[in-house]
Design a protein around this motif. Structure first.
Motif, PDB file in Angstrom:
ATOM      1  N   ASP A  46       0.821  -1.208   0.000  1.00  0.00           N
ATOM      2  CA  ASP A  46       0.000   0.000   0.000  1.00  0.00           C
ATOM      3  C   ASP A  46       0.855   1.257   0.000  1.00  0.00           C
ATOM      4  OD1 ASP A  46      -2.154  -1.663  -0.019  1.00  0.00           O
ATOM      5  OD2 ASP A  46      -2.729  -1.327   2.065  1.00  0.00           O
ATOM      6  N   ARG A  47       2.016   1.206   0.661  1.00  0.00           N
ATOM      7  CA  ARG A  47       2.913   2.361   0.567  1.00  0.00           C
ATOM      8  C   ARG A  47       3.426   2.508  -0.858  1.00  0.00           C
ATOM      9  NH1 ARG A  47       8.391   3.043   4.054  1.00  0.00           N
ATOM     10  NH2 ARG A  47       9.109   1.507   2.506  1.00  0.00           N
ATOM     11  N   GLY A  48       3.650   1.391  -1.534  1.00  0.00           N
ATOM     12  CA  GLY A  48       4.040   1.464  -2.941  1.00  0.00           C
ATOM     13  C   GLY A  48       2.977   2.131  -3.792  1.00  0.00           C
ATOM     14  N   VAL A  49       1.709   1.826  -3.500  1.00  0.00           N
ATOM     15  CA  VAL A  49       0.611   2.469  -4.227  1.00  0.00           C
ATOM     16  C   VAL A  49       0.600   3.969  -3.951  1.00  0.00           C
ATOM     17  CG1 VAL A  49      -1.898   2.592  -4.471  1.00  0.00           C
ATOM     18  CG2 VAL A  49      -0.769   0.366  -4.294  1.00  0.00           C
ATOM     19  N   ALA A  50       0.850   4.358  -2.688  1.00  0.00           N
ATOM     20  CA  ALA A  50       0.905   5.786  -2.349  1.00  0.00           C
ATOM     21  C   ALA A  50       2.056   6.472  -3.091  1.00  0.00           C
ATOM     22  CB  ALA A  50       1.060   5.959  -0.843  1.00  0.00           C
ATOM     23  N   LEU A  51       3.220   5.832  -3.126  1.00  0.00           N
ATOM     24  CA  LEU A  51       4.358   6.403  -3.853  1.00  0.00           C
ATOM     25  C   LEU A  51       4.050   6.502  -5.344  1.00  0.00           C
ATOM     26  CD1 LEU A  51       7.301   4.552  -2.065  1.00  0.00           C
ATOM     27  CD2 LEU A  51       6.640   6.954  -1.813  1.00  0.00           C
ATOM     28  N   GLN A  52       3.337   5.523  -5.851  1.00  0.00           N
ATOM     29  CA  GLN A  52       2.901   5.554  -7.255  1.00  0.00           C
ATOM     30  C   GLN A  52       2.018   6.783  -7.500  1.00  0.00           C
ATOM     31  OE1 GLN A  52       0.024   2.516  -8.913  1.00  0.00           O
ATOM     32  NE2 GLN A  52       1.967   1.550  -9.470  1.00  0.00           N
ATOM     33  N   GLY A  53       1.114   7.059  -6.561  1.00  0.00           N
ATOM     34  CA  GLY A  53       0.259   8.237  -6.680  1.00  0.00           C
ATOM     35  C   GLY A  53       1.037   9.535  -6.623  1.00  0.00           C
ATOM     36  N   MET A  54       2.233   9.501  -6.020  1.00  0.00           N
ATOM     37  CA  MET A  54       3.116  10.674  -5.949  1.00  0.00           C
ATOM     38  C   MET A  54       4.073  10.729  -7.138  1.00  0.00           C
ATOM     39  SD  MET A  54       3.886  10.168  -1.893  1.00  0.00           S
ATOM     40  CE  MET A  54       5.190  11.384  -1.774  1.00  0.00           C
ATOM     41  N   ALA A  55       3.889   9.817  -8.100  1.00  0.00           N
ATOM     42  CA  ALA A  55       4.739   9.715  -9.304  1.00  0.00           C
ATOM     43  C   ALA A  55       6.172   9.288  -8.957  1.00  0.00           C
ATOM     44  CB  ALA A  55       4.739  11.026 -10.105  1.00  0.00           C
ATOM     45  N   ASN A  56       6.370   8.667  -7.793  1.00  0.00           N
ATOM     46  CA  ASN A  56       7.665   8.097  -7.424  1.00  0.00           C
ATOM     47  C   ASN A  56       7.637   6.627  -7.811  1.00  0.00           C
ATOM     48  OD1 ASN A  56      10.021   7.173  -6.283  1.00  0.00           O
ATOM     49  ND2 ASN A  56       9.580   7.893  -4.205  1.00  0.00           N
ATOM     50  N   TYR A  57       7.778   6.372  -9.097  1.00  0.00           N
ATOM     51  CA  TYR A  57       7.576   5.011  -9.609  1.00  0.00           C
ATOM     52  C   TYR A  57       8.709   4.077  -9.216  1.00  0.00           C
ATOM     53  CZ  TYR A  57       4.171   7.663 -12.243  1.00  0.00           C
ATOM     54  OH  TYR A  57       3.144   8.505 -12.578  1.00  0.00           O
ATOM     55  N   ARG A  58       9.947   4.564  -9.197  1.00  0.00           N
ATOM     56  CA  ARG A  58      11.066   3.717  -8.773  1.00  0.00           C
ATOM     57  C   ARG A  58      10.912   3.328  -7.307  1.00  0.00           C
ATOM     58  NH1 ARG A  58      13.777   1.485 -13.050  1.00  0.00           N
ATOM     59  NH2 ARG A  58      14.014   3.054 -14.684  1.00  0.00           N
ATOM     60  N   GLY A  59      10.520   4.304  -6.485  1.00  0.00           N
ATOM     61  CA  GLY A  59      10.301   4.007  -5.072  1.00  0.00           C
ATOM     62  C   GLY A  59       9.176   3.005  -4.874  1.00  0.00           C
ATOM     63  N   SER A  60       8.120   3.136  -5.673  1.00  0.00           N
ATOM     64  CA  SER A  60       6.998   2.199  -5.545  1.00  0.00           C
ATOM     65  C   SER A  60       7.427   0.788  -5.942  1.00  0.00           C
ATOM     66  CB  SER A  60       5.813   2.661  -6.406  1.00  0.00           C
ATOM     67  OG  SER A  60       6.055   2.475  -7.791  1.00  0.00           O
ATOM     68  N   ILE A  61       8.247   0.677  -6.965  1.00  0.00           N
ATOM     69  CA  ILE A  61       8.714  -0.639  -7.399  1.00  0.00           C
ATOM     70  C   ILE A  61       9.539  -1.305  -6.291  1.00  0.00           C
ATOM     71  CG2 ILE A  61      10.332  -1.804  -8.977  1.00  0.00           C
ATOM     72  CD1 ILE A  61       9.240   0.111 -11.179  1.00  0.00           C
ATOM     73  N   ALA A  62      10.349  -0.515  -5.593  1.00  0.00           N
ATOM     74  CA  ALA A  62      11.129  -1.078  -4.476  1.00  0.00           C
ATOM     75  C   ALA A  62      10.204  -1.660  -3.410  1.00  0.00           C
ATOM     76  CB  ALA A  62      12.030   0.003  -3.875  1.00  0.00           C
ATOM     77  N   ASP A  63       9.097  -0.956  -3.125  1.00  0.00           N
ATOM     78  CA  ASP A  63       8.144  -1.482  -2.145  1.00  0.00           C
ATOM     79  C   ASP A  63       7.436  -2.722  -2.667  1.00  0.00           C
ATOM     80  OD1 ASP A  63       8.473  -0.008   0.148  1.00  0.00           O
ATOM     81  OD2 ASP A  63       6.953   1.475  -0.337  1.00  0.00           O
ATOM     82  N   PHE A  64       7.054  -2.709  -3.934  1.00  0.00           N
ATOM     83  CA  PHE A  64       6.391  -3.895  -4.492  1.00  0.00           C
ATOM     84  C   PHE A  64       7.345  -5.090  -4.533  1.00  0.00           C
ATOM     85  CE2 PHE A  64       3.888  -0.538  -6.986  1.00  0.00           C
ATOM     86  CZ  PHE A  64       2.892  -0.461  -6.011  1.00  0.00           C
ATOM     87  N   ASP A  65       8.606  -4.833  -4.848  1.00  0.00           N
ATOM     88  CA  ASP A  65       9.607  -5.909  -4.827  1.00  0.00           C
ATOM     89  C   ASP A  65       9.677  -6.551  -3.440  1.00  0.00           C
ATOM     90  OD1 ASP A  65      10.322  -5.524  -7.469  1.00  0.00           O
ATOM     91  OD2 ASP A  65      12.149  -4.387  -7.016  1.00  0.00           O
ATOM     92  N   ARG A  66       9.715  -5.697  -2.415  1.00  0.00           N
ATOM     93  CA  ARG A  66       9.806  -6.208  -1.041  1.00  0.00           C
ATOM     94  C   ARG A  66       8.545  -6.965  -0.655  1.00  0.00           C
ATOM     95  NH1 ARG A  66      12.502  -8.743   2.515  1.00  0.00           N
ATOM     96  NH2 ARG A  66      12.145  -8.122   4.696  1.00  0.00           N
ATOM     97  N   SER A  67       7.399  -6.436  -1.081  1.00  0.00           N
ATOM     98  CA  SER A  67       6.134  -7.110  -0.793  1.00  0.00           C
ATOM     99  C   SER A  67       6.115  -8.501  -1.416  1.00  0.00           C
ATOM    100  CB  SER A  67       4.974  -6.268  -1.319  1.00  0.00           C
ATOM    101  OG  SER A  67       3.739  -6.860  -1.040  1.00  0.00           O
ATOM    102  N   ILE A  68       6.591  -8.606  -2.651  1.00  0.00           N
ATOM    103  CA  ILE A  68       6.620  -9.896  -3.350  1.00  0.00           C
ATOM    104  C   ILE A  68       7.621 -10.846  -2.693  1.00  0.00           C
ATOM    105  CG2 ILE A  68       7.299 -10.995  -5.529  1.00  0.00           C
ATOM    106  CD1 ILE A  68       6.069  -8.453  -6.912  1.00  0.00           C
ATOM    107  N   ALA A  69       8.744 -10.298  -2.220  1.00  0.00           N
ATOM    108  CA  ALA A  69       9.733 -11.143  -1.544  1.00  0.00           C
ATOM    109  C   ALA A  69       9.153 -11.759  -0.268  1.00  0.00           C
ATOM    110  CB  ALA A  69      10.977 -10.320  -1.210  1.00  0.00           C
ATOM    111  N   ILE A  70       8.305 -10.981   0.430  1.00  0.00           N
ATOM    112  CA  ILE A  70       7.689 -11.477   1.667  1.00  0.00           C
ATOM    113  C   ILE A  70       6.524 -12.408   1.361  1.00  0.00           C
ATOM    114  CG2 ILE A  70       6.458 -10.790   3.772  1.00  0.00           C
ATOM    115  CD1 ILE A  70       7.968  -8.058   3.523  1.00  0.00           C
ATOM    116  N   ALA A  71       5.725 -12.035   0.354  1.00  0.00           N
ATOM    117  CA  ALA A  71       4.512 -12.807   0.017  1.00  0.00           C
ATOM    118  C   ALA A  71       4.501 -13.059  -1.493  1.00  0.00           C
ATOM    119  CB  ALA A  71       3.262 -12.039   0.444  1.00  0.00           C
ATOM    120  N   PRO A  72       5.251 -14.063  -1.961  1.00  0.00           N
ATOM    121  CA  PRO A  72       5.440 -14.260  -3.408  1.00  0.00           C
ATOM    122  C   PRO A  72       4.174 -14.630  -4.175  1.00  0.00           C
ATOM    123  CG  PRO A  72       6.455 -16.043  -2.145  1.00  0.00           C
ATOM    124  CD  PRO A  72       6.063 -14.996  -1.161  1.00  0.00           C
TER     125      PRO A  72
END
Length: 285
Positions: A46-72
């Motif tokens: 959800d923080r990745g989605v918020a960063l996406q809404g702020m146009a911080n796409y690289r930052g959002s991808i880092a959060d999504f990567d971590r989310s996937i690593a925890i819950a593949p």
């Protein structure tokens, strides 16, 4: 118990901020959740989605990567990451992520929609139509699926097929963009589009950009007035696209080509106007 209550409180405030498009405040609240529970894949997503809404796409991808690593097997994390890749113009990675989301959750309509959008951005309109049809089967009242499939038909030059999708999208969402493309499709299909636009324009509830383009197509605004109504660089790029279409309908191919080229250069590659402008330029030769 107190820690759990704090997490719930911050999550509640983050959700409220997201609903108001206050993405920076949502990110701040989710930071607090993650301080209390660093391994929470949903807060990370959800923080990745918020960063996406702020146009911080690289930052959002880092959060999504971590989310996937925890819950593949978290399908929404792949889908959300695919959206960020789309905004970065990497449509191949966007497609790969949406396919991964669909493999995990075949009935995830948003993933089918975004897969269709990514194919659309790559100008693979046949694949876009197939994916968007799957999305519509799952979510028949989603106006975005309908509009995007209508645009894919438009780009293929199948204006008759575009009309019902764009009409339905406009009826559901009162979307001025759907209305504009519906008018263009009707005109290209040889229908009495002017009378229909007059009727449909009266139904538009909120008048802001691109309402000036509706005025241009109704003959109530001049071209220079329409261009002046575009208040942001993105709006200005869109204005060039709709001006190019206006010239095209008037048989002014040289002027149309100039405006459409300007639109293709000004609009980001994931904008519908960019993709359609490129399709029109190809038709013009």
């Amino acid at each position: 118990m107190l820690r759990r209550l704090k997490i719930i409180f911050h999550y509640f405030r983050a959700d409220a901020a997201m609903r108001r498009d206050q993405f920076d405040r949502a990110a701040e609240r989710l930071n607090k959740v993650l301080e209390l529970e660093p391994g929470n894949p949903y807060a990370r997503h959800d923080r990745g989605v918020a960063l996406q809404g702020m146009a911080n796409y690289r930052g959002s991808i880092a959060d999504f990567d971590r989310s996937i690593a925890i819950a593949p097997r978290m399908a929404t994390a792949y889908g959300s990451r695919g959206i960020s890749w789309k905004f970065l113009g990497d449509f191949d990675r966007a497609i790969a992520d949406q396919l991964a989301a669909i493999a995990l959750s075949p009935r995830l309509a948003d993933a089918h929609t975004e897969l269709g959008v990514a194919y659309f951005c790559k100008h693979d309109f046949d694949s876009a139509i197939r994916s968007l049809t799957a999305a519509i089967d799952l979510a028949p009242k989603d106006p975005n699926c309908l509009k995007q499939r209508g645009l894919a038909h438009f780009c293929r030059g199948d204006f008759n097929a575009a009309i019902p999708d764009l009409q339905r999208a406009f009826e559901i969402a009162n979307d001025a963009y759907a209305l504009l493309f519906l008018h263009l499709a009707r005109t290209r299909a040889g229908e009495d589009a002017a009378a229909a636009l007059e009727t449909d324009a009266a139904k538009v509830r909120i008048w802001h950009w691109p309402s000036a383009v509706v005025g241009l197509y109704l003959g109530r605004l001049a071209a220079d007035t329409t261009l002046a109504a575009a208040s942001t660089p993105d709006d200005a790029g869109e204005a060039q696209f709709y001006l190019g279409q206006w010239h095209l309908l008037r048989g002014e191919h040289a002027e149309a080509r100039t405006a459409l080229q300007a639109a293709a250069e000004a609009c980001p590659p994931w904008f519908n106007e960019h993709v359609v402008a490129m399709a029109e330029l190809q038709r013009l030769g």
